[in-house]
Design an enzyme around this catalytic site. Structure first.
Site, PDB file in Angstrom:
ATOM      1  N   GLY A  71       0.828  -1.199   0.000  1.00 17.78           N
ATOM      2  CA  GLY A  71       0.000   0.000   0.000  1.00 17.78           C
ATOM      3  C   GLY A  71       0.857   1.241   0.000  1.00 17.78           C
ATOM      4  N   ASP A  72       0.237   2.343  -0.358  1.00 10.55           N
ATOM      5  CA  ASP A  72       0.903   3.633  -0.278  1.00 10.55           C
ATOM      6  C   ASP A  72      -0.148   4.700  -0.066  1.00 10.55           C
ATOM      7  OD1 ASP A  72       3.842   4.652  -0.787  1.00 10.55           O
ATOM      8  OD2 ASP A  72       2.447   6.199  -1.456  1.00 10.55           O
ATOM      9  N   THR A  73       0.201   5.690   0.737  1.00  9.86           N
ATOM     10  CA  THR A  73      -0.713   6.785   1.034  1.00  9.86           C
ATOM     11  C   THR A  73      -0.147   8.093   0.514  1.00  9.86           C
ATOM     12  OG1 THR A  73      -1.570   5.642   2.977  1.00  9.86           O
ATOM     13  CG2 THR A  73      -1.909   8.022   2.882  1.00  9.86           C
TER      14      THR A  73
END
Length: 156
Positions: A71-73
């Protein structure tokens, strides 16, 4: 939850580790080495997906028979006239204070891209939250930065 594959979290994020621990009793953690700047584009939604997919694919190169979660935000601050400024993790405390001043009294988007890759197939998507900060005083910002908490978070 049981997985027919070994589970690998492609992230060093303590928050992602905690989330994944709610679904899987055991999993391995591998920190991918991805050039985030090279994958950042003007669209924060595309950036979040591209980064999550790149992280999952890199780990897949070593763990080809695993279920990989990445994931990445991205924190996206709307600009007058359109478009966004994307805030990544601060490089130092001064950068964290700058970011928090920019966010103070404004709304921004928090875009989280997720990619799951397994031998049986893959899936990617993103989720968006709108966050509104009240006006923050310089003392509040300084106190928060002093905790060290904002240093590993996009947008501080």
């Amino acid at each position: 939850m049981q997985s027919p594959y070994p589970v690998v979290l492609a992230s060093k994020s303590p928050r992602r580790k905690e989330l994944l621990s709610h679904w899987f009793e055991s999993f391995e953690i591998v920190a991918p080495n991805v050039n985030e700047d090279a994958l950042t584009c003007d669209n924060p939604y595309d950036t979040a997906i591209r980064l999550a997919e790149a992280k999952a694919r890199e780990v897949q190169n070593v763990y080809s028979s695993a279920l990989i979660v990445a994931g990445d935000t991205v924190v996206a601050l709307p600009q007058e006239g359109g478009g966004y400024v994307q805030l990544s993790k601060p490089v130092d405390e001064a950068d964290a204070r700058r970011m928090l001043r920019e966010l103070s009294g404004r709304s921004h988007k928090v875009v989280t891209g997720v990619c799951v890759v397994a031998p049986s197939g893959d899936w990617s998507d993103f989720e968006v939250s709108t966050v509104t900060f009240r006006d923050l005083s310089d003392d509040e910002i300084a106190d928060y930065v002093a905790t060290g908490e904002p240093m590993d978070k996009a947008g501080a």
